[in-house]
Design an enzyme around this catalytic site. Structure first.
Site, PDB file in Angstrom:
ATOM      1  N   HIS A  18       0.851  -1.197   0.000  1.00 20.17           N
ATOM      2  CA  HIS A  18       0.000   0.000   0.000  1.00 20.17           C
ATOM      3  C   HIS A  18       0.883   1.243   0.000  1.00 20.17           C
ATOM      4  CE1 HIS A  18      -3.903  -1.938   1.762  1.00 20.17           C
ATOM      5  NE2 HIS A  18      -3.329  -2.716   0.857  1.00 20.17           N
ATOM      6  N   GLU A  44       1.097   3.906   1.906  1.00 23.46           N
ATOM      7  CA  GLU A  44       1.706   4.291   3.181  1.00 23.46           C
ATOM      8  C   GLU A  44       2.848   3.356   3.553  1.00 23.46           C
ATOM      9  OE1 GLU A  44      -2.617   5.595   3.237  1.00 23.46           O
ATOM     10  OE2 GLU A  44      -1.524   3.800   2.620  1.00 23.46           O
ATOM     11  N   CYS A  85      -5.949   2.414   5.651  1.00 22.06           N
ATOM     12  CA  CYS A  85      -6.625   1.181   6.029  1.00 22.06           C
ATOM     13  C   CYS A  85      -6.072   0.686   7.373  1.00 22.06           C
ATOM     14  CB  CYS A  85      -6.414   0.129   4.938  1.00 22.06           C
ATOM     15  SG  CYS A  85      -4.737  -0.570   4.926  1.00 22.06           S
ATOM     16  N   CYS A  96      -2.268  -0.138   7.258  1.00 26.21           N
ATOM     17  CA  CYS A  96      -1.419   1.047   7.160  1.00 26.21           C
ATOM     18  C   CYS A  96      -1.442   1.851   8.454  1.00 26.21           C
ATOM     19  CB  CYS A  96      -1.838   1.894   5.964  1.00 26.21           C
ATOM     20  SG  CYS A  96      -1.475   1.067   4.394  1.00 26.21           S
TER      21      CYS A  96
END
Length: 160
Positions: A57, A59, A87, A90
């Site tokens: 992801h 991040e 999310c 993250c």
């Protein structure tokens, strides 16, 4: 735009620009930038599909780059700017990296409307282990705590 600190806006825009660029390519529509002392030290976009890595992801990618650039696993004096509310994975990584400040643009609700709904993860974590959709089993083992014993006896260990 309703924001008190105009110095944040260019960094937030860069995270959004990374998300837009990623969405035009093979990545997901998410971007993140990590800043320390007014300078970008890490950035990333969603690379889940391009890397075949469900943890890639935006991040996470930005945290990996920032830690590498600082040669440190803690980002104590940093701010992370994300194109979207992070999310659960993250958010956990942000906490583990000790990043004290998060600024995001789109909300989790916005992401859900676009097909990126993390609510099921929050719902799963709230359930007792026996009721989750993943089969989870605890097996007792004689050496289950051996690594912790070794850790605690290692006087040269690096705390984190």
């Amino acid at each position: 735009m309703n924001h008190k600190n105009a110095t944040d806006l260019p960094f937030l825009q860069q995270a959004i620009d990374l998300a837009i660029s990623s969405a035009k390519q093979q990545g997901g529509p998410f971007g993140a930038v990590i800043v320390k002392n007014g300078k970008i030290i890490g950035q990333g976009h969603n690379q889940v599909t391009e890397n075949c890595d469900p943890s890639a992801h935006a991040e996470i990618m930005a945290i990996r780059e920032a830690c590498k650039n600082l040669n440190d696993y803690q980002l104590n004096d940093c701010t992370i700017y994300s194109s979207c509310q992070p999310c659960p994975m993250c958010m956990s990584a942000i906490y583990w990296a000790h990043i004290p400040k998060l600024i995001f643009a789109a909300t989790a609700h916005d992401a859900a409307k676009a097909g990126f709904d993390d609510q099921f993860i929050y719902d799963e974590l709230a359930k007792p282990v026996s009721q989750r959709s993943i089969s989870i089993e605890h097996i007792e083992h004689d050496e289950a705590n051996k690594s912790f014993e070794v850790w605690n006896s290692n006087l040269s260990r690096q705390e984190y």
